[in-house]
Scaffold this motif. Structure first.
Motif, PDB file in Angstrom:
ATOM      1  N   GLU A   1      -1.870  14.137 -31.060  1.00  0.00           N
ATOM      2  CA  GLU A   1      -0.563  14.802 -30.981  1.00  0.00           C
ATOM      3  C   GLU A   1       0.357  14.467 -32.152  1.00  0.00           C
ATOM      4  O   GLU A   1       1.446  15.026 -32.266  1.00  0.00           O
ATOM      5  N   GLU A   2      -0.053  13.585 -33.031  1.00  0.00           N
ATOM      6  CA  GLU A   2       0.796  13.167 -34.151  1.00  0.00           C
ATOM      7  C   GLU A   2       0.863  14.253 -35.220  1.00  0.00           C
ATOM      8  O   GLU A   2      -0.133  14.902 -35.525  1.00  0.00           O
ATOM      9  N   ASP A   3       2.037  14.431 -35.795  1.00  0.00           N
ATOM     10  CA  ASP A   3       2.222  15.377 -36.896  1.00  0.00           C
ATOM     11  C   ASP A   3       1.505  14.815 -38.121  1.00  0.00           C
ATOM     12  O   ASP A   3       1.852  13.728 -38.612  1.00  0.00           O
TER      13      ASP A   3
ATOM     14  N   GLU B   1      -1.165  19.302 -36.181  1.00  0.00           N
ATOM     15  CA  GLU B   1      -1.583  18.257 -35.250  1.00  0.00           C
ATOM     16  C   GLU B   1      -3.091  18.341 -35.064  1.00  0.00           C
ATOM     17  O   GLU B   1      -3.637  19.437 -34.877  1.00  0.00           O
TER      18      GLU B   1
ATOM     19  N   ASN C   1       3.189  13.368 -41.229  1.00  0.00           N
ATOM     20  CA  ASN C   1       3.622  11.968 -41.180  1.00  0.00           C
ATOM     21  C   ASN C   1       2.547  11.025 -41.705  1.00  0.00           C
ATOM     22  O   ASN C   1       2.847   9.906 -42.099  1.00  0.00           O
ATOM     23  N   TYR C   2       1.305  11.460 -41.694  1.00  0.00           N
ATOM     24  CA  TYR C   2       0.199  10.675 -42.231  1.00  0.00           C
ATOM     25  C   TYR C   2       0.019  10.904 -43.740  1.00  0.00           C
ATOM     26  O   TYR C   2      -0.815  10.269 -44.355  1.00  0.00           O
TER      27      TYR C   2
ATOM     28  N   GLU D   1      -7.779   6.302 -36.244  1.00  0.00           N
ATOM     29  CA  GLU D   1      -6.354   6.032 -36.434  1.00  0.00           C
ATOM     30  C   GLU D   1      -5.474   7.258 -36.181  1.00  0.00           C
ATOM     31  O   GLU D   1      -4.264   7.120 -36.051  1.00  0.00           O
ATOM     32  N   ILE D   2      -6.059   8.435 -36.120  1.00  0.00           N
ATOM     33  CA  ILE D   2      -5.275   9.662 -36.027  1.00  0.00           C
ATOM     34  C   ILE D   2      -5.119  10.070 -34.567  1.00  0.00           C
ATOM     35  O   ILE D   2      -6.083  10.434 -33.907  1.00  0.00           O
ATOM     36  N   ALA D   3      -3.900  10.026 -34.080  1.00  0.00           N
ATOM     37  CA  ALA D   3      -3.609  10.452 -32.714  1.00  0.00           C
ATOM     38  C   ALA D   3      -3.600  11.980 -32.660  1.00  0.00           C
ATOM     39  O   ALA D   3      -3.055  12.624 -33.559  1.00  0.00           O
TER      40      ALA D   3
END
Length: 79
Positions: A28-30, A66, A33-34, A24-26
């Motif tokens: 490039e995602e901060d 990230e 935010n998770y 579920e963890i991209a």
């Protein structure tokens, strides 16, 4: 947990602390935010120091939270 640091290990450790599936963890995602907070980052710092990243410091992770950045930093490979 005495596995060497690998992209899979970094992803699994982060997912464990966030209570989600690693997929579920991209990259490039901060991660803030998770739901990642400073206490969890410190847990990861200590865990990964124990696994061999002896020079790792909190700002190394906190300044750019990230998965892709952390994976490259810790393993030299992509997430």
């Amino acid at each position: 947990m005495n596995q060497p640091l690998s992209p899979e290990r970094v992803r699994a450790d982060v997912a464990e602390l966030l209570g989600c599936d690693p997929a579920e963890i991209a990259p490039e995602e901060d991660l803030v935010n998770y739901g990642l907070d400073s206490m969890r980052i410190m847990v990861l710092v200590e865990r990964w120091r124990d696994a061999g990243a002896t020079t790792l410091e909190f700002p190394d992770l906190a300044e750019r939270a990230e998965l892709g950045h952390w994976t490259a930093l810790l393993t030299g490979r992509a997430a």
